[in-house]
Every structure is written in structure tokens, then in C-alpha cells.
Motif scaffolding. Structure first.
Motif, mmCIF file in Angstrom:
data_model
loop_
_atom_site.group_PDB
_atom_site.id
_atom_site.type_symbol
_atom_site.label_atom_id
_atom_site.label_comp_id
_atom_site.label_asym_id
_atom_site.label_seq_id
_atom_site.Cartn_x
_atom_site.Cartn_y
_atom_site.Cartn_z
ATOM 1 N N SER A 189 1.043 -1.215 -0.389
ATOM 2 C CA SER A 189 -0.392 -0.310 0.243
ATOM 3 C C SER A 189 0.815 1.534 0.514
ATOM 4 O O SER A 189 2.152 1.208 0.254
ATOM 5 C CB SER A 189 -0.579 -0.356 0.805
ATOM 6 N N MET A 190 0.228 2.600 -0.681
ATOM 7 C CA MET A 190 0.725 3.353 -0.875
ATOM 8 C C MET A 190 -0.125 4.552 -1.007
ATOM 9 O O MET A 190 -0.967 4.626 -1.867
ATOM 10 C CB MET A 190 2.528 3.477 -1.564
ATOM 11 N N TRP A 191 0.212 6.101 -0.937
ATOM 12 C CA TRP A 191 -0.706 6.869 -1.063
ATOM 13 C C TRP A 191 -0.037 7.693 -2.497
ATOM 14 O O TRP A 191 1.129 8.211 -1.878
ATOM 15 C CB TRP A 191 -1.008 7.441 0.102
ATOM 16 N N TYR A 192 -0.532 8.494 -3.321
ATOM 17 C CA TYR A 192 -0.289 9.431 -3.847
ATOM 18 C C TYR A 192 -0.679 10.505 -3.804
ATOM 19 O O TYR A 192 -1.123 10.781 -4.143
ATOM 20 C CB TYR A 192 -0.233 8.698 -5.776
ATOM 21 N N SER A 239 9.857 12.000 -3.983
ATOM 22 C CA SER A 239 10.108 10.948 -5.557
ATOM 23 C C SER A 239 10.364 9.965 -5.492
ATOM 24 O O SER A 239 10.610 9.008 -4.570
ATOM 25 C CB SER A 239 11.614 11.868 -5.449
ATOM 26 N N LYS A 240 10.610 9.693 -6.612
ATOM 27 C CA LYS A 240 10.711 7.675 -7.351
ATOM 28 C C LYS A 240 11.090 7.166 -6.985
ATOM 29 O O LYS A 240 11.613 6.238 -6.339
ATOM 30 C CB LYS A 240 10.096 8.529 -8.406
ATOM 31 N N SER A 241 12.791 8.104 -6.256
ATOM 32 C CA SER A 241 13.945 7.460 -6.296
ATOM 33 C C SER A 241 14.247 6.993 -4.422
ATOM 34 O O SER A 241 14.047 6.275 -4.168
ATOM 35 C CB SER A 241 14.952 7.662 -6.863
ATOM 36 N N ALA A 242 13.640 8.342 -4.313
ATOM 37 C CA ALA A 242 13.250 7.938 -2.474
ATOM 38 C C ALA A 242 12.147 7.139 -2.149
ATOM 39 O O ALA A 242 12.232 6.336 -1.246
ATOM 40 C CB ALA A 242 12.554 9.612 -1.848
ATOM 41 N N LEU A 243 11.708 6.398 -3.017
ATOM 42 C CA LEU A 243 10.030 5.799 -3.123
ATOM 43 C C LEU A 243 11.278 4.454 -2.826
ATOM 44 O O LEU A 243 10.264 3.843 -2.289
ATOM 45 C CB LEU A 243 8.728 5.752 -4.083
ATOM 46 N N ARG A 244 11.249 4.147 -4.021
ATOM 47 C CA ARG A 244 12.381 3.140 -3.959
ATOM 48 C C ARG A 244 13.136 2.411 -3.174
ATOM 49 O O ARG A 244 13.287 1.503 -3.091
ATOM 50 C CB ARG A 244 13.230 3.758 -5.556
ATOM 51 N N GLY A 260 14.869 3.225 3.855
ATOM 52 C CA GLY A 260 13.961 4.486 5.206
ATOM 53 C C GLY A 260 13.409 4.174 5.930
ATOM 54 O O GLY A 260 13.305 4.665 6.947
ATOM 55 N N ASN A 261 13.186 2.808 6.302
ATOM 56 C CA ASN A 261 12.711 2.347 8.124
ATOM 57 C C ASN A 261 14.215 2.007 8.863
ATOM 58 O O ASN A 261 14.656 1.071 8.920
ATOM 59 C CB ASN A 261 12.349 0.947 7.760
ATOM 60 N N LYS A 262 14.399 3.543 9.811
ATOM 61 C CA LYS A 262 15.088 3.665 10.442
ATOM 62 C C LYS A 262 15.216 2.005 11.997
ATOM 63 O O LYS A 262 16.091 2.830 12.168
ATOM 64 C CB LYS A 262 14.632 5.007 10.640
ATOM 65 N N SER A 263 14.123 1.307 11.634
ATOM 66 C CA SER A 263 14.129 0.333 12.626
ATOM 67 C C SER A 263 14.627 -0.510 12.360
ATOM 68 O O SER A 263 14.909 -1.336 13.074
ATOM 69 C CB SER A 263 12.633 0.494 13.348
ATOM 70 N N LYS A 264 15.369 -1.034 10.605
ATOM 71 C CA LYS A 264 16.087 -1.922 10.896
ATOM 72 C C LYS A 264 17.277 -2.114 11.307
ATOM 73 O O LYS A 264 17.727 -0.486 11.233
ATOM 74 C CB LYS A 264 15.590 -1.981 9.034
ATOM 75 N N LYS A 265 17.861 -3.120 11.995
ATOM 76 C CA LYS A 265 19.649 -3.200 12.273
ATOM 77 C C LYS A 265 20.079 -2.810 11.411
ATOM 78 O O LYS A 265 20.231 -3.360 9.642
ATOM 79 C CB LYS A 265 19.677 -4.075 12.935
ATOM 80 N N LYS A 266 21.652 -2.219 10.907
ATOM 81 C CA LYS A 266 22.784 -1.940 10.271
ATOM 82 C C LYS A 266 23.639 -3.225 10.438
ATOM 83 O O LYS A 266 23.909 -4.608 10.970
ATOM 84 C CB LYS A 266 23.910 -0.898 11.185
ATOM 85 N N LYS A 267 23.723 -3.915 8.549
ATOM 86 C CA LYS A 267 24.672 -4.960 8.752
ATOM 87 C C LYS A 267 25.782 -4.248 9.194
ATOM 88 O O LYS A 267 26.105 -3.763 9.102
ATOM 89 C CB LYS A 267 24.351 -5.309 7.257
ATOM 90 N N LYS A 268 26.199 -5.123 9.669
ATOM 91 C CA LYS A 268 27.823 -5.309 10.171
ATOM 92 C C LYS A 268 28.993 -5.520 8.755
ATOM 93 O O LYS A 268 28.511 -6.354 7.810
ATOM 94 C CB LYS A 268 28.047 -6.921 10.832
ATOM 95 N N SER A 269 29.084 -4.354 8.002
ATOM 96 C CA SER A 269 30.517 -5.067 7.028
ATOM 97 C C SER A 269 31.591 -5.891 8.073
ATOM 98 O O SER A 269 31.690 -6.555 9.039
ATOM 99 C CB SER A 269 31.287 -3.555 7.311
#
Length: 98
Positions: A40-43, A73-78, A85-94
Motif C-alpha cells: 500500500s501507498m498513497w500518491y 520522489s520516485k527514487s526516494a520511494l524506491r 527508509g525504515n530506521k527501525s531496521k538494524k544496520k548490517k555489519k560489514s
């Protein structure tokens, strides 16, 4: 004249849509009863740049901003769709992180 593009509001969690009563046959499994078959998303478009800015500002101040992301923008949406964009996701370790 500068082109004014829409902005997008995207829920952080999968949206649940309830089908109309008696829309589907009853089945043994209720697994797929309430799942959405699409993201789902709203334009959103205010008609001009000033209205778009006012709408985005109102969204950021609203309680919905905690449950949804805003893409300008479309690139930000991508990037949101890819999980950037989801800040709750954990950063992967390099490999260099220890």
C-alpha cells in the motif's frame, strides 16, 4: 514552468484490508483471510509546490508520521521499498566491523 511531482506516503507495516462480508468462501485455513496482496501507498499532490510543502509539513506533524514514511520522489520511494527508509531496521555489519 517547473514540473511539480507528487510525494508518496508509505505505511511501515503491511496494511490489512478487510474484505466485504461474504466476499470469500469460508475455508479451513484463515491464513490468507486478511492479508493484502499488494504493497500500500498513497500518491499525494496538492496542485502546486506550496500546497505540496504544506501537505508534507502537516503529515510530519501528524500522528501518522510514526506509522508511515514520506518519500519526496520516485527514487526516494524506491529506497523505501528496498528497506533504506525504515530506521527501525538494524544496520548490517560489514566485514571490517568487529
Amino acid at each position: 514552468t517547473r514540473e511539480i511531482n507528487p510525494f508518496y506516503i508509505v505505511p511501515k507495516k503491511r496494511y490489512v484490508y478487510l474484505p466485504p462480508t461474504n466476499f470469500r468462501e469460508k475455508k479451513e485455513s484463515d491464513v490468507h483471510k486478511k492479508s493484502s496482496p499488494f504493497v500500500s501507498m498513497w500518491y499525494c499532490w496538492g496542485g502546486d509546490e506550496k500546497r505540496n510543502e504544506n501537505l508534507m509539513k502537516a503529515f510530519r506533524k501528524s500522528s501518522a508520521s510514526g506509522d508511515c514514511d514520506l518519500a519526496r520522489s520516485k527514487s526516494a520511494l524506491r529506497d523505501l521499498r528496498r528497506g533504506g527508509g525504515n530506521k527501525s531496521k538494524k544496520k548490517k555489519k560489514s566485514r571490517t566491523d568487529k
